[in-house]
Design an enzyme around this catalytic site. Structure first.
Site: not given
Length: 670
Positions: A414-418
């Site tokens: 999820g957004s922890t990839m950003k």
């Protein structure tokens, strides 16, 4: 005349045949006996004994004695040979009635290698139709020290298994004691109702107890183990001690003081199986050995198990030891100290108890793994003390899947990839720290070639810069950033962060991956990967290490789990210190005023990033969600934690995880 000549020649041929026939040789009989001995064909051996030998021992006793002794001392690689006579062609055996030979025996046993030389006498015995050589056997052919009426005994000398400790010397897997609840059949007869009472206290079947007492090896005075109980289970012990036929001796038992909180990390030990013994018998294991069954107990087996010893000795008829055949002292296993912090491990576990998920924690400056938590879990002590088939089936059928080690797997981030997408894009100059994008809607697609597929977001800002995009977790900004970076640069950038690599720990972790085949084959897949969807999967521990780059000037610390390993850098100069600071500042604001700002917990100073990974079959539909939060202490810089909890779609998504992580930081700060 011709007829007489033929008769004469026939007589000469018969005489020649008679002259060529040889008397039986004792070495031929011994050769046959030795072959049967090497093959442990005891009935064939008995058939070759002399009459006197057969009068001293019957066939059944002979066969069983060899079987019992060789099994009892755990004989393997048996080799028997004998010294053949020199110039045997010059020996005339017609007038010889007995012959001595020297034989040699060697074997591996639980007490090490045993070898000896001795003499055997062969006797010529005549029957009506035959003459044969027979083995004049006595008990010294088993072992030279063994005399008639004496018995051979074997005892395993157990090695102490190496213990596992945390960074502060607190036990994770240690050697202790437990109570063995036992019965003696002769005593049970005087208290027939005791079996029912004991079964009720121990919550086991009455028939199971009866089956244990009815085993073939059990005698009236034999102590028969029924169940092993932890010393801490005082209620059970006090109850069973009131039953007169029950005895409760203490026995060695592996203990796991951290319990379920460390279960997936430590694993547990169990009795060696027949298959395991065949593989390990040449490494100092015996049939009584315990071996690691999972977790570090299994992974560190070579250094933990030690090498059991043993002793083989002879007792006389009074039970006194009169000779020692062989003895091998045990070698204890090596203790292991981990970088794990048991208190932190237990704190995280208690915070997550009831959830299906995982959490990892590291020291972001020194690189040591501080916690590896998987929930739900099981009690490893239960396995050591003896888990019933019903209890094990219950764990297998539990919907929470407590037997799965979640921290070793990979998941959509999820957004922890950003922040990682940001780092790769900054490295490749696809964007700058001040890059601003115009986004006019809550959904976006590059062009009509994407069909009905759109990237969606929650915020409504028309103009958005990098800092705000991280703080508000804007999917469209990072989808476009990934496209600007390009497929090749994006994949190579993630590989530089360790995607596709092992972490080099004794506990293997599934490597993070950009896709199943290691490549991204479409613009839609690349856009989705930029904000942590698509086919990107990340290991939670690897995620923790990648985030360490944002507080280490673009360097990732060296992962290690064993205490004493040198601190260092695993990946260097991934991004500039300026880029690392740009991301760090945004992660501070994520907690101060962004997606991780609620709930507010006073007294902690952390930065981090939330993430919600969606699992749904069709865009626009609701589905299952995993919530993520990666956070680190911004003052002490001594704790960086990644937590992932499954099925948070009805519990506030990643905000539920934020609360759990903040509570952990609060507790360790207090």
């Amino acid at each position: 005349m011709k007829r007489l000549s033929l008769i004469f020649m026939g007589l000469l041929f018969a005489a020649a045949l008679a002259g060529c026939s040889e008397s039986p040789k004792p070495q031929d009989a011994l050769e046959k006996y030795v072959k049967a001995w090497n093959n442990q064909q005891y009935e064939d051996m008995y058939a070759m004994l002399s009459k006197d030998a057969k009068q001293s021992i019957d066939k059944k006793t002979f066969v069983n004695r060899y079987k019992d002794i060789y099994q009892g001392i755990e004989t393997s690689n048996l080799e028997v040979s004998y010294k053949k006579p020199e110039k045997e062609e010059d020996i005339d055996y017609d007038d010889i009635q007995e012959k001595n030979f020297t034989y040699h025996v060697k074997m591996n046993t639980l007490a090490g290698k045993v070898s000896f030389d001795d003499q055997v006498k062969l006797m010529k015995e005549k029957t009506d139709d035959d003459v044969s050589w027979r083995i004049n056997w006595d008990t010294s052919m088993i072992f030279p020290q063994l005399k008639k009426g004496q018995t051979v005994h074997a005892k395993t000398l157990s090695a102490e298994r190496g213990e596992i400790y945390d960074r502060n010397g607190k036990g994770l897997a240690i050697n202790g004691e437990a109570y063995e609840i036992s019965l003696v059949p002769g005593d049970v007869k005087e208290h027939p109702k005791s079996i029912d009472k004991l079964a009720n206290i121990l919550d086991i079947d009455v028939q199971y107890i009866k089956d244990q007492l009815d085993q073939s090896w059990v005698k009236a005075n034999t102590r028969v183990p029924i169940k092993t109980v932890s010393k801490s289970d005082k209620k059970t012990i006090n109850q069973v001690k009131k039953l007169k036929p029950v005895i409760t001796p203490t026995v060695p038992a592996r203990q796991y003081p951290c319990g379920a909180a460390c279960a997936h990390l430590t694993g547990y030990t169990g009795g060696i199986t027949g298959e395991e013994y065949q593989k390990l018998k040449d490494k100092g294991y015996t049939k009584q050995s315990s071996v690691g069954k999972r977790g570090l107990e299994s992974l560190l087996e070579d250094q933990l198990h030690g090498k059991s010893g043993g002793v083989i000795y002879i007792n006389n008829s009074d039970g006194d030891r009169v000779a020692t055949i062989a003895q091998k002292d045990p070698v204890n296993g090596q203790d292991t100290k981990l970088t794990i912090d048991r208190s932190l491990q237990q704190t995280i576990y208690q915070q997550m108890k009831g959830d299906a998920g995982t959490a990892t924690a590291i020291h972001p400056k020194k690189g040591g793994v501080l916690a590896l938590v998987s929930t739900p879990a099981f009690d490893p002590n239960q396995f050591v003390l003896g888990i019933s088939s019903d209890e094990y089936k219950s764990l297998q059928n539990d919907s929470g899947q407590p037997l799965i080690t979640r921290f070793s797997k990979t998941y959509a981030p999820g957004s922890t990839m950003k922040p990682l997408t940001t780092a790769v894009a900054l490295k490749n100059k696809a964007i700058q720290p001040d890059t601003t994008m115009t986004i006019n809607s809550t959904k976006w697609q590059k062009d009509s070639s994407w069909g009905d597929y759109y990237v969606t977001r929650l915020n409504h800002d028309t103009r958005i810069d990098l800092h705000t995009a991280l703080v508000k977790s804007d999917n469209i900004y990072f989808a476009r950033t990934a496209l600007k970076t390009g497929q090749e640069n994006f994949v190579n950038g993630l590989q530089s962060f360790g995607f596709g690599e092992k972490l080099g720990l004794p506990f293997p972790m599934e490597p993070s991956s950009v896709s199943k085949n290691g490549s991204i084959d479409s613009e839609v897949a690349l856009a989705n990967s930029g904000y942590g969807q698509g086919q990107v999967n990340v290991n939670p521990l690897h995620m923790s290490y990648m985030y360490s780059a944002f507080i280490n000037d673009g360097n990732i610390v060296q992962p290690h789990l064993l205490k004493g390993q040198q601190n260092g850098k695993w990946k260097q100069n991934l991004i500039s210190s300026g880029a690392a600071n740009t991301i760090h500042d945004a992660l501070v604001d994520v907690v101060q005023k962004g997606t991780a700002s609620e709930p507010n917990v006073t007294g902690i100073h952390i930065a981090g990033k939330t993430g919600t990974a969606e699992y749904k079959k069709e865009q626009g539909k609701t589905g299952r969600e995993n919530g993520w939060f990666v956070a680190y202490d911004t003052q002490k810089n001594d704790l960086l934690m990644t937590m992932m909890i499954a099925d948070v779609q009805d519990r506030g998504g990643s905000h539920y995880v934020v609360k759990q992580v903040k509570n952990v930081f609060k507790k360790v700060t207090d």
